[in-house]
Design an enzyme around this catalytic site. Structure first.
Site, short mmCIF file in Angstrom:
data_model
loop_
_atom_site.label_atom_id
_atom_site.label_comp_id
_atom_site.label_asym_id
_atom_site.label_seq_id
_atom_site.Cartn_x
_atom_site.Cartn_y
_atom_site.Cartn_z
N GLU A 1 5.53 -21.28 13.00
CA GLU A 1 5.86 -22.08 11.81
C GLU A 1 6.41 -23.45 12.22
OE1 GLU A 1 8.49 -19.20 10.00
OE2 GLU A 1 10.16 -19.81 11.26
N PRO A 2 5.58 -24.28 12.82
CA PRO A 2 6.04 -25.61 13.22
C PRO A 2 6.34 -26.49 12.01
CG PRO A 2 3.66 -25.45 13.49
CD PRO A 2 4.15 -24.07 13.13
N ARG B 1 8.46 -30.04 12.57
CA ARG B 1 8.53 -31.37 13.17
C ARG B 1 7.18 -31.83 13.76
NH1 ARG B 1 13.46 -33.11 15.40
NH2 ARG B 1 14.01 -30.91 15.50
N ARG C 1 19.58 -39.17 11.63
CA ARG C 1 19.42 -38.41 12.87
C ARG C 1 20.14 -39.03 14.06
NH1 ARG C 1 15.48 -37.14 15.25
NH2 ARG C 1 15.99 -34.97 15.70
N TYR D 1 22.65 -36.50 15.61
CA TYR D 1 22.23 -35.91 16.88
C TYR D 1 22.12 -36.92 18.02
CZ TYR D 1 20.25 -32.89 13.22
OH TYR D 1 20.05 -32.13 12.09
N CYS E 1 28.60 -48.54 4.56
CA CYS E 1 29.93 -48.92 5.00
C CYS E 1 30.45 -47.89 5.98
CB CYS E 1 30.86 -49.02 3.80
SG CYS E 1 30.42 -50.43 2.82
N GLU E 2 29.88 -47.89 7.15
CA GLU E 2 30.26 -46.91 8.17
C GLU E 2 29.73 -47.39 9.51
OE1 GLU E 2 30.16 -42.94 6.99
OE2 GLU E 2 29.71 -42.17 8.97
N TYR F 1 12.44 -34.57 9.14
CA TYR F 1 13.90 -34.54 8.95
C TYR F 1 14.48 -35.93 8.68
CZ TYR F 1 13.05 -29.93 10.89
OH TYR F 1 12.56 -28.66 11.12
N1 LLP Z 1 11.56 -21.97 11.61
C1 LLP Z 1 12.88 -21.83 11.51
C2 LLP Z 1 13.44 -20.52 11.23
C3 LLP Z 1 13.70 -22.95 11.66
O1 LLP Z 1 15.03 -22.80 11.57
C4 LLP Z 1 13.13 -24.21 11.91
C5 LLP Z 1 13.97 -25.39 12.05
C6 LLP Z 1 11.73 -24.32 12.00
C7 LLP Z 1 10.96 -23.18 11.85
C8 LLP Z 1 11.02 -25.61 12.26
O2 LLP Z 1 11.39 -26.15 13.47
P1 LLP Z 1 10.63 -27.47 13.98
O3 LLP Z 1 9.21 -27.07 14.32
O4 LLP Z 1 10.65 -28.46 12.87
O5 LLP Z 1 11.42 -27.92 15.13
N2 LLP Z 1 17.54 -31.35 11.26
C9 LLP Z 1 17.22 -31.14 12.67
C10 LLP Z 1 16.27 -30.01 12.87
C11 LLP Z 1 16.78 -28.69 12.37
C12 LLP Z 1 15.77 -27.61 12.56
C13 LLP Z 1 16.18 -26.39 11.84
N3 LLP Z 1 15.24 -25.35 11.90
C14 LLP Z 1 16.64 -32.44 13.24
O6 LLP Z 1 16.58 -33.43 12.53
O7 LLP Z 1 16.29 -32.46 14.40
#
Ligand code: LLP
Length: 442
Positions: A290-291, A293, A330, A334, A361-362, A390
């Site tokens: 389940e990608p 990003r 981000r 991060y 304002c930060e 994100y």
């Molecule tokens: N499946 C589950 C259970 C997850 O918790 C996540 C991401 C994904 C799939 C998708 O992961 P991806 O392929 O997008 O890496 N806000 C953070 C990222 C938090 C990800 C949370 N879970 C950022 O901006 O990097």
């Protein structure tokens, strides 16, 4: 700046996304603006399908909506034959608004509320990924009440510590997500599930983290889950039909990032899973990933208009744009790194190093520290690349800043898929000091 997909420099030296010049996008839709290269999103999904198909295993692909969830994106993902992984009533509602078949939607979450689960049951979604003991009881009760059944996966925390930013590492042992693999909780959960015939267990799920560059962590997770499958098979006669290895595949935010290509990653994961299941002499279940990003990040570019400048010789030059942490938190959250260019004259030579600030304002409201650019002047268009994941989904109204519009570009067509918020939208739910008064029962 890295040019992804259908981004290129046009003859006049301007950044073009598909058939659109940055200046035309700004004129038509204003800034800040999230611009997505639609074909590039489709190609990214197709690259997963092609990679899985090449291995010959039974698989299903899902798109993790949390990365970028809008009606149009849900429609696009379904058109490209991806399930939708949603994590809240809001994401589920968006998917349903998109008109997708709920049978291809499943719900995650470490604290799904009764309302969210009820919504999911009533909508008839395909699966729920059960995260904890409380949820087993709650789901069973709601299914009884609704006279319904539900397929589920059990989310397991396989204790894999992938090399990633601490806040986005979710699979290691000390995590709020899923059933811990090492404390007997998975067995207890299965014992409990057996008491509820309305819940049908199809398999397990794990997600080891995010922005992962190779298959190593997935290999470890797959082997631990194969061992779990063998154990549960022996003990309960339950054989998994689905093994979902989550998302987390990394992207190239800057030239320093080097994730392995999707086909090699998928091949590595599939081979490892197949080998592990074979080792235990049990059939490989249907594989799911389940990608999020890696489907949308590189397809997105944010366009801003350059405004003020603060120059401190020998210290730093700040150049401010008309957005910032409200449309991209981000860096603040991060320490994320991005690349940028002056989109209306992307061929001009770099002459200075500046830092790109937002308008909030930060002091922490920064988009990029130290980027080499041609001298930015007010009215220039600053393009920040790789902002498709994100950014919109984590945007806020801090300082009552309205959220930008979202546009999908495909060839010469640009479609407005999320309208720009207005100050009136931001105020929409406010009531005056005298409004909506409730008196306590005393
Ligand atoms: N499946 C589950 C259970 C997850 O918790 C996540 C991401 C994904 C799939 C998708 O992961 P991806 O392929 O997008 O890496 N806000 C953070 C990222 C938090 C990800 C949370 N879970 C950022 O901006 O990097």
């Amino acid at each position: 700046m890295i040019l992804y997909g259908n981004s290129a420099l046009c003859a006049n030296g301007e950044l073009c996304i598909g058939g659109w010049r940055a200046s035309d996008l700004k004129e038509q839709f204003g800034t800040p603006l999230y611009v997505y290269d639609e074909d590039y999103i489709r190609t990214s999904i197709q690259s997963y399908h092609n990679a899985f198909a090449a291995t010959g295993v039974d698989y299903a692909l899902a798109y993790a909506c949390k990365a970028f969830c809008t009606v149009a994106m849900c429609q696009l993902a379904r058109e490209e034959n991806a399930w939708l992984d949603v994590v809240s009533g809001g994401e589920l509602h968006t998917a349903l608004q998109a008109g997708v078949d709920p049978a291809f939607v499943y719900m995650h979450g470490n604290n799904k509320s009764p309302d969210e689960l009820l919504y999911a049951i009533k909508a008839g979604i395909g699966m729920v990924v059960i995260d904890n003991f409380y949820e087993i009881e709650l789901l069973a009760e709601l299914l009884e009440q609704e006279n319904a059944t539900m397929d589920v996966l059990l989310r397991v925390s396989p204790g894999v510590d992938v090399h990633t930013h601490e806040f986005i590492a979710t699979g290691r042992q000390d995590s709020k997500f899923g059933f811990d693999l090492y404390s007997g909780h998975v067995d207890l959960a299965i014992d409990r599930l057996a008491a509820f015939p309305r819940i049908q267990l199809l398999g397990v799920h794990s997600h080891i983290g995010s922005q992962i560059f190779d298959a190593d962590g997935f290999r470890v997770a797959a082997s631990r889950l194969a061992s779990l499958a063998a154990h549960l098979g022996r003990r309960y006669g339950v054989w998994f039909r689905i093994l979902n290895l989550g998302g987390g595949m990394g992207v190239r935010y800057t030239s320093d990032d080097s994730p392995i290509p999707v086909n090699r990653l998928v091949e590595g994961i599939v081979q490892a899973a197949a080998a592990s299941f074979q080792e235990y002499g049990i059939p490989l279940p249907k594989l799911m990933m389940e990608p999020g990003r890696s489907i949308v990040a590189q397809a997105g570019t944010t366009l801003y208009t350059v405004g003020s400048r603060k120059e401190m010789p020998g210290v730093r030059t700040y150049v401010a744009v008309d957005g910032g942490m409200t449309d991209n938190p981000r860096l603040a959250l991060y320490g994320a790194k991005y690349e940028a260019c002056i989109a209306n004259r992307a061929n001009d030579p770099d002459v200075e190093t500046v830092s790109i600030a937002g308008k909030c304002c930060e002091s922490g409201d920064m988009l990029i520290w130290d980027v080499s650019l041609p001298k930015p002047v007010p009215g220039d268009i600053l393009a920040v690349s790789c902002t498709g994941a994100y950014n919109y989904s984590m945007a806020s109204n801090y300082n009552r800043v309205a959220k930008p519009a979202v546009v999908f570009v495909r060839g010469s067509e640009a479609r407005l898929v999320v309208e720009r918020e207005t100050a009136a939208d931001v105020c929409r739910l406010d009531r005056s000091l005298s409004g909506l008064t409730f008196t306590s029962r005393g």
